[in-house]
Design a protein around this motif. Sequence first.
Motif, PDB file in Angstrom:
ATOM      1  N   UNK A 194       8.455   5.067  -9.932  1.00  0.00           N
ATOM      2  CA  UNK A 194       7.851   5.509 -11.185  1.00  0.00           C
ATOM      3  C   UNK A 194       6.651   6.408 -10.926  1.00  0.00           C
ATOM      4  N   UNK A 195       5.834   6.027  -9.933  1.00  0.00           N
ATOM      5  CA  UNK A 195       4.618   6.780  -9.645  1.00  0.00           C
ATOM      6  C   UNK A 195       4.821   7.832  -8.565  1.00  0.00           C
ATOM      7  N   UNK A 196       6.075   7.948  -8.057  1.00  0.00           N
ATOM      8  CA  UNK A 196       6.382   8.922  -7.005  1.00  0.00           C
ATOM      9  C   UNK A 196       5.488   8.700  -5.781  1.00  0.00           C
ATOM     10  N   UNK A 197       5.429   7.445  -5.348  1.00  0.00           N
ATOM     11  CA  UNK A 197       4.602   7.071  -4.204  1.00  0.00           C
ATOM     12  C   UNK A 197       5.476   6.693  -3.012  1.00  0.00           C
ATOM     13  N   UNK A 198       4.969   6.964  -1.818  1.00  0.00           N
ATOM     14  CA  UNK A 198       5.656   6.581  -0.589  1.00  0.00           C
ATOM     15  C   UNK A 198       5.050   5.301  -0.027  1.00  0.00           C
ATOM     16  N   UNK A 215     -10.363  12.085  -3.033  1.00  0.00           N
ATOM     17  CA  UNK A 215     -11.082  13.367  -3.099  1.00  0.00           C
ATOM     18  C   UNK A 215     -10.120  14.538  -2.973  1.00  0.00           C
ATOM     19  N   UNK A 216     -10.297  15.522  -3.826  1.00  0.00           N
ATOM     20  CA  UNK A 216      -9.428  16.697  -3.812  1.00  0.00           C
ATOM     21  C   UNK A 216      -8.368  16.684  -4.884  1.00  0.00           C
ATOM     22  N   UNK A 217      -8.175  15.539  -5.544  1.00  0.00           N
ATOM     23  CA  UNK A 217      -7.195  15.472  -6.631  1.00  0.00           C
ATOM     24  C   UNK A 217      -7.725  16.247  -7.831  1.00  0.00           C
ATOM     25  N   UNK A 234       0.857  -1.185   0.000  1.00  0.00           N
ATOM     26  CA  UNK A 234       0.000   0.000   0.000  1.00  0.00           C
ATOM     27  C   UNK A 234       0.894   1.236   0.000  1.00  0.00           C
ATOM     28  N   UNK A 235       0.546   2.220  -0.837  1.00  0.00           N
ATOM     29  CA  UNK A 235       1.370   3.425  -0.958  1.00  0.00           C
ATOM     30  C   UNK A 235       0.487   4.638  -1.177  1.00  0.00           C
ATOM     31  N   UNK A 236       1.073   5.815  -1.009  1.00  0.00           N
ATOM     32  CA  UNK A 236       0.325   7.054  -1.200  1.00  0.00           C
ATOM     33  C   UNK A 236       1.272   8.122  -1.731  1.00  0.00           C
ATOM     34  N   UNK A 237       0.739   9.039  -2.539  1.00  0.00           N
ATOM     35  CA  UNK A 237       1.568  10.115  -3.087  1.00  0.00           C
ATOM     36  C   UNK A 237       1.946  11.101  -1.980  1.00  0.00           C
ATOM     37  N   UNK A 238       3.008  11.849  -2.203  1.00  0.00           N
ATOM     38  CA  UNK A 238       3.500  12.773  -1.182  1.00  0.00           C
ATOM     39  C   UNK A 238       2.483  13.850  -0.821  1.00  0.00           C
ATOM     40  N   UNK A 239       1.612  14.214  -1.782  1.00  0.00           N
ATOM     41  CA  UNK A 239       0.595  15.224  -1.498  1.00  0.00           C
ATOM     42  C   UNK A 239      -0.706  14.617  -0.979  1.00  0.00           C
ATOM     43  N   UNK A 240      -0.735  13.280  -0.846  1.00  0.00           N
ATOM     44  CA  UNK A 240      -1.916  12.613  -0.304  1.00  0.00           C
ATOM     45  C   UNK A 240      -3.096  12.562  -1.255  1.00  0.00           C
TER      46      UNK A 240
END
Length: 284
Positions: free
Chosen positions: A225-229, A187-189, A9-15
């Motif tokens: 590649x996807x810049x995910x944490x 939501x918010x993207x 499971x991962x998430x982008x830096x901006x959430x």
Amino acid sequence: MTSNDKLITAISKDGKIHGYVLLIRDTARIIQEKHKMNIISSSIFLRALAGGALLSGSLKNRDDRLILTWSCTGPVKKIVVDVNYQGEIRGYIEEPNLQFIEGSLVDGSIVAEPYIGFGEFNLSRISAGIGIPYHSVTAIETGEIAQDLSIYLNQSLQIESCINIGLSISEKNEIEVCGGALLMALPGASDEEKKIIGDKFNEISSLTGLLKDNEENTFDILLNKFDLDFVSEKEIKFNCSCTDEIIRKLINSLNEKEKNEYRLADNKISVVCQYCNKEYLFDD
């Protein structure tokens, strides 16, 4: 049985983007062997299995599970995948030895559409403490597992997503590795952010090639590649919940005519679990 297979499971830096990355090797081989599937049926079923594992990342409670069902007009007929919060997964394809359809081999990979056709995709979510499962049904529009799962997420859950599933086949016609990636806009993207992540996703020309050539580094490559944490990881493993007691209760619930459908020449009753292909024998 332990497994090295994982769902990350991962998430982008901006959430704004939530993602899952999957790699299943041992599970793929175990299921191919248990169901005695040929390579065509294996290729299609394991994509469905990977799709179920990716969607299971959204399960929140220990007793939650998903049941995914493809009811198909094509020769596949039916696919069922059952996966729970703990990463235990099982399933079956109604036709484990599909015959090759001319034109279905494209760039060395089996195209699922000729075998699946159209029909319905049903997802049932069983949550702890809730007596009535949640059911959602969408049409099978493309016949390709990943594309139709993305359509399901968009139509039923109003979640914009990108999903890719690939697998590598050995020279012996065995599954070497299967994996996938699922990215969902939270939501918010903004439309621009969604487009950027979609473009990055589409830059992967061949997930199958990436899996085959970089199996040990697949997670790192895709997250970068996807810049995910990285957030967490979960083991994925084959496990069937069938037992002597469960099957015996099923037999006892049948009337005599129904029991006779399972009766052998020696008068024993034989029942084979669809999910793991294990045979149970009982004296009436």
